[in-house]
Scaffold this motif. Structure first.
Motif, PDB file in Angstrom:
ATOM      1  N   GLY A  14       0.808  -1.216   0.000  1.00 57.28           N
ATOM      2  CA  GLY A  14       0.000   0.000   0.000  1.00 57.28           C
ATOM      3  C   GLY A  14       0.838   1.261   0.000  1.00 57.28           C
ATOM      4  O   GLY A  14       1.982   1.281  -0.474  1.00 57.28           O
ATOM      5  N   SER A  15       0.276   2.336   0.545  1.00 62.96           N
ATOM      6  CA  SER A  15       0.924   3.653   0.523  1.00 62.96           C
ATOM      7  C   SER A  15       1.049   4.222   1.930  1.00 62.96           C
ATOM      8  O   SER A  15       0.200   3.982   2.789  1.00 62.96           O
ATOM      9  CB  SER A  15       0.113   4.632  -0.333  1.00 62.96           C
ATOM     10  N   ILE A  16       2.115   4.985   2.137  1.00 59.65           N
ATOM     11  CA  ILE A  16       2.332   5.671   3.408  1.00 59.65           C
ATOM     12  C   ILE A  16       2.606   7.141   3.110  1.00 59.65           C
ATOM     13  O   ILE A  16       3.456   7.465   2.270  1.00 59.65           O
ATOM     14  CB  ILE A  16       3.532   5.079   4.181  1.00 59.65           C
ATOM     15  N   TYR A  17       1.870   8.010   3.785  1.00 56.64           N
ATOM     16  CA  TYR A  17       2.105   9.448   3.686  1.00 56.64           C
ATOM     17  C   TYR A  17       2.440   9.984   5.074  1.00 56.64           C
ATOM     18  O   TYR A  17       1.783   9.612   6.061  1.00 56.64           O
ATOM     19  CB  TYR A  17       0.859  10.188   3.192  1.00 56.64           C
ATOM     20  N   ALA A  18       3.418  10.849   5.156  1.00 57.96           N
ATOM     21  CA  ALA A  18       3.731  11.547   6.404  1.00 57.96           C
ATOM     22  C   ALA A  18       3.722  13.040   6.116  1.00 57.96           C
ATOM     23  O   ALA A  18       4.466  13.517   5.247  1.00 57.96           O
ATOM     24  CB  ALA A  18       5.087  11.113   6.948  1.00 57.96           C
ATOM     25  N   LEU A  19       2.863  13.770   6.828  1.00 55.12           N
ATOM     26  CA  LEU A  19       2.651  15.192   6.543  1.00 55.12           C
ATOM     27  C   LEU A  19       2.941  16.058   7.752  1.00 55.12           C
ATOM     28  O   LEU A  19       2.613  15.698   8.884  1.00 55.12           O
ATOM     29  CB  LEU A  19       1.196  15.433   6.119  1.00 55.12           C
ATOM     30  N   ARG A  20       3.545  17.199   7.515  1.00 55.39           N
ATOM     31  CA  ARG A  20       3.654  18.234   8.539  1.00 55.39           C
ATOM     32  C   ARG A  20       2.373  19.059   8.535  1.00 55.39           C
ATOM     33  O   ARG A  20       1.809  19.326   7.475  1.00 55.39           O
ATOM     34  CB  ARG A  20       4.858  19.137   8.277  1.00 55.39           C
ATOM     35  N   GLY A  21       1.949  19.504   9.704  1.00 57.46           N
ATOM     36  CA  GLY A  21       0.700  20.233   9.818  1.00 57.46           C
ATOM     37  C   GLY A  21       0.849  21.733   9.662  1.00 57.46           C
ATOM     38  O   GLY A  21       0.702  22.277   8.560  1.00 57.46           O
ATOM     39  N   ASN A  22       1.169  22.408  10.735  1.00 53.44           N
ATOM     40  CA  ASN A  22       1.218  23.875  10.744  1.00 53.44           C
ATOM     41  C   ASN A  22       2.639  24.337  10.434  1.00 53.44           C
ATOM     42  O   ASN A  22       3.476  24.511  11.328  1.00 53.44           O
ATOM     43  CB  ASN A  22       0.761  24.394  12.116  1.00 53.44           C
ATOM     44  N   LEU A  23       2.930  24.537   9.152  1.00 54.63           N
ATOM     45  CA  LEU A  23       4.300  24.765   8.715  1.00 54.63           C
ATOM     46  C   LEU A  23       4.936  26.004   9.333  1.00 54.63           C
ATOM     47  O   LEU A  23       6.072  25.960   9.832  1.00 54.63           O
ATOM     48  CB  LEU A  23       4.342  24.867   7.186  1.00 54.63           C
ATOM     49  N   LYS A  24       4.230  27.126   9.298  1.00 50.41           N
ATOM     50  CA  LYS A  24       4.829  28.362   9.823  1.00 50.41           C
ATOM     51  C   LYS A  24       4.979  28.317  11.335  1.00 50.41           C
ATOM     52  O   LYS A  24       5.970  28.799  11.889  1.00 50.41           O
ATOM     53  CB  LYS A  24       3.990  29.573   9.395  1.00 50.41           C
ATOM     54  N   ALA A  25       4.002  27.733  12.016  1.00 49.44           N
ATOM     55  CA  ALA A  25       4.106  27.607  13.468  1.00 49.44           C
ATOM     56  C   ALA A  25       5.253  26.665  13.849  1.00 49.44           C
ATOM     57  O   ALA A  25       5.968  26.900  14.826  1.00 49.44           O
ATOM     58  CB  ALA A  25       2.788  27.107  14.058  1.00 49.44           C
ATOM     59  N   LEU A  26       5.453  25.596  13.070  1.00 52.13           N
ATOM     60  CA  LEU A  26       6.590  24.702  13.302  1.00 52.13           C
ATOM     61  C   LEU A  26       7.914  25.433  13.152  1.00 52.13           C
ATOM     62  O   LEU A  26       8.839  25.245  13.950  1.00 52.13           O
ATOM     63  CB  LEU A  26       6.537  23.522  12.321  1.00 52.13           C
ATOM     64  N   SER A  27       7.992  26.275  12.152  1.00 50.83           N
ATOM     65  CA  SER A  27       9.249  27.000  11.920  1.00 50.83           C
ATOM     66  C   SER A  27       9.553  27.988  13.032  1.00 50.83           C
ATOM     67  O   SER A  27      10.716  28.323  13.281  1.00 50.83           O
ATOM     68  CB  SER A  27       9.196  27.734  10.572  1.00 50.83           C
ATOM     69  N   GLU A  28       8.516  28.446  13.753  1.00 49.81           N
ATOM     70  CA  GLU A  28       8.708  29.386  14.851  1.00 49.81           C
ATOM     71  C   GLU A  28       8.601  28.733  16.226  1.00 49.81           C
ATOM     72  O   GLU A  28       8.788  29.393  17.249  1.00 49.81           O
ATOM     73  CB  GLU A  28       7.693  30.537  14.738  1.00 49.81           C
ATOM     74  N   GLY A  29       8.276  27.434  16.258  1.00 50.74           N
ATOM     75  CA  GLY A  29       8.175  26.725  17.524  1.00 50.74           C
ATOM     76  C   GLY A  29       7.015  27.171  18.393  1.00 50.74           C
ATOM     77  O   GLY A  29       7.064  27.063  19.620  1.00 50.74           O
ATOM     78  N   LYS A  30       5.932  27.655  17.749  1.00 54.21           N
ATOM     79  CA  LYS A  30       4.758  28.119  18.486  1.00 54.21           C
ATOM     80  C   LYS A  30       3.582  27.175  18.228  1.00 54.21           C
ATOM     81  O   LYS A  30       3.484  26.576  17.153  1.00 54.21           O
ATOM     82  CB  LYS A  30       4.361  29.525  18.047  1.00 54.21           C
ATOM     83  N   ARG A  31       2.693  27.070  19.207  1.00 54.22           N
ATOM     84  CA  ARG A  31       1.502  26.219  19.048  1.00 54.22           C
ATOM     85  C   ARG A  31       0.716  26.643  17.815  1.00 54.22           C
ATOM     86  O   ARG A  31       0.293  25.807  17.008  1.00 54.22           O
ATOM     87  CB  ARG A  31       0.626  26.327  20.305  1.00 54.22           C
TER      88      ARG A  31
END
Length: 386
Positions: free
Chosen positions: A52-69
Motif C-alpha cells: 500500500g501507501s504511506i504518507y507523512a505530513l507536517r501540519g502547521n508549517l509556519k508555526a513549526l518553523s517558529e516553535g509556536k503552538r
C-alpha cells in the motif's frame, strides 16, 4: 529555507492500506515530525517490503518553523463543516486558515487517488509530564484499532472540543486516532512516536512484524512508558479558559495522576480552582497558548465497554425515536435531537454507551452526533484487528 508539507510518501510494490500520518498540527510539538522523519528514511530504502501507501505530513508549517503552538488561531479547532465553508469563501485568510485549506486539498487528493482501507494518525505531545496515550472519537472501528497498542485510551474528548482534525476525518467514516507521545521536548516522546509508527504499520498490515528490526522492542518501549496502563477512560470535565482569563496550573501535576474531589488544581483570575470530581487529571496546561486548562477523566468499567459494543451491534439506537421527545434532526440520521422538556431523564451515559456525544445544547434541545453511523465498517471487515 521553507518547511515542506510532505515529509515522505512511500509506495509499496504490493497492494495494501493507505496510512496517513500527521505531525506538527501544533507547531510547538515537534516530536512526531522527528519520529516520522527517522522511520520513513529507514523505510524508503526498503520499499519492496511495503504494502500500500504511506504518507507523512507536517501540519502547521509556519508555526513549526517558529516553535509556536499556532500563530493566529489553533489549527486543530478549525475542522468543522461550517468553518471550512466560511474559510473557503474568505478573501483575507489567517495563517492557520491557509494551512487548513492546503491540508484539506491534500486530504481530498489522497482519498480520491488511493485505495482503502485508510488509516489516519495524528501525533501530539503535551505541556505536562504524561504517560503516552491514544485519543479517539468513540466508534467501534477506532476502539478496536486503538486496542492494538499497549497504552491507555481516552474517549469522549470530542464532546468538549470544537473542530479537531480527527473529528472531521471520523465524519468521513475512516479510522482516525490521535497519539500523545509525551511531554513536548522530552526525547522519550520521540522514541514513543517511533515505536507507535512501526506498530501502526504492522497493525494496518503495511508491514509484517518480521519486516521491522526487533519489533518487540517497540512494543516494550510503549509498555514501559505507559507504566503498563491499558485502561480505557472517558472525559468527564474540562476547565475552559475563557477570553482574557488569567489561568495558572499549580506546579507538579501530571496527566493520569489520581485526584480527589476538592483538590486545588489551579488558579483562575487569581481565585482557586478545585476539582469537582474524583478521577484522574488529564492534560493540565503548562504553556502560554491554549484554552483548555485541564481535563478530568475516569476509567470505564469493562462491563460497560462490552455492553456498549453489544448494543451497537444490534443497533438498539434505532428504537430511540420511538421515545417521546427524541427524533432525528435530518433524514441522514446523523444527529439525534432530544427535547429536554420531554426527555429530561435520558442521561448522557446512556447515549455515550451507543457512541453518541453531545455536540450542541441550546437550552431546550440536546443534539447528539454518532460516529458509528458514519463508520465505513465494510472497508475494515477483513482487517486482522477487526
Amino acid at each position: 529555507m521553507p518547511v515542506r508539507r510532505v515529509i515522505q510518501k512511500l509506495k509499496g510494490e504490493k497492494p495494501g492500506p493507505t496510512v496517513l500520518f500527521f505531525a506538527g498540527i501544533h507547531g510547538n510539538e515537534p516530536a512526531g515530525v522527528t519520529a516520522l522523519e527517522r522511520v520513513l528514511v529507514d523505510l524508503s530504502t526498503r520499499q519492496d517490503i511495503l504494502r500500500g501507501s504511506i504518507y507523512a505530513l507536517r501540519g502547521n508549517l509556519k508555526a513549526l518553523s517558529e516553535g509556536k503552538r499556532f500563530l493566529d488561531i489553533d489549527l486543530n479547532r478549525l475542522w468543522t463543516k461550517t468553518n471550512i465553508k466560511m474559510v473557503a469563501n474568505k478573501k483575507a485568510l489567517l495563517e492557520e486558515e491557509k494551512e487548513l485549506l492546503e491540508l484539506l486539498d491534500l486530504l481530498k487528493e489522497i482519498t480520491k487517488s488511493e485505495k482503502g482501507p485508510f488509516y489516519f494518525i495524528d501525533y501530539h505531545t503535551t505541556s505536562s509530564k504524561t504517560l503516552p496515550f491514544i485519543t479517539i472519537n468513540d466508534s467501534m472501528i477506532n476502539r478496536k484499532f486503538a486496542l492494538q497498542f499497549p497504552v491507555p485510551v481516552v474517549l469522549g474528548i470530542e464532546e468538549f472540543l470544537e473542530g479537531p482534525l480527527l473529528s472531521y476525518i471520523n465524519q468521513l467514516g475512516y479510522v482516525a486516532i490521535g497519539f500523545e507521545s509525551g511531554q513536548h521536548q522530552d526525547p522519550e516522546a520521540v522514541r514513543n512516536s517511533i515505536a507507535f509508527t512501526y506498530m501502526t504499520l504492522v497493525s494496518a498490515r503495511s508491514l509484517g512484524k518480521l519486516d521491522v528490526e526487533d519489533y518487540t522492542s517497540h512494543v516494550k518501549q510503549l509498555e514501559k512508558s505507559a507504566a503498563s496502563v491499558r485502561d480505557i477512560f472517558e472525559v468527564v470535565h474540562l476547565h475552559r479558559i475563557i477570553g482574557m482569563d488569567v489561568f495558572k496550573m499549580l506546579p507538579g501535576f501530571e496527566s493520569f495522576q489520581k485526584i480527589n474531589k476538592g483538590t486545588q488544581l489551579a488558579t483562575n483570575n487569581f481565585l482557586p480552582v478545585y476539582s469537582g470530581f474524583d478521577g484522574r487529571l488529564f492534560m493540565p496546561l503548562y504553556q502560554n497558548q491554549g484554552s483548555d486548562g485541564f481535563f478530568i477523566i475516569r476509567k470505564i468499567p469493562i462491563w460497560a465497554l462490552r455492553l456498549s459494543a453489544f448494543l451497537r451491534k444490534i443497533k438498539i439506537d434505532n428504537l430511540f425515536t420511538l421515545l417521546p421527545g427524541v427524533k432525528w434532526e435530518h433524514r441522514d440520521k446523523e444527529i439525534l435531537r432530544v427535547d429536554l422538556k420531554i426527555a429530561k431523564y435520558m442521561a448522557k451515559p446512556l447515549f455515550h454507551l451507543l457512541g453518541y456525544r453531545v455536540r450542541h445544547l441550546d437550552g431546550q434541545y440536546l443534539r447528539l452526533y454518532n460516529r458509528e453511523k458514519a463508520s465505513k465498517k465494510k472497508m475494515y471487515k477483513n482487517e486482522g484487528w477487526w
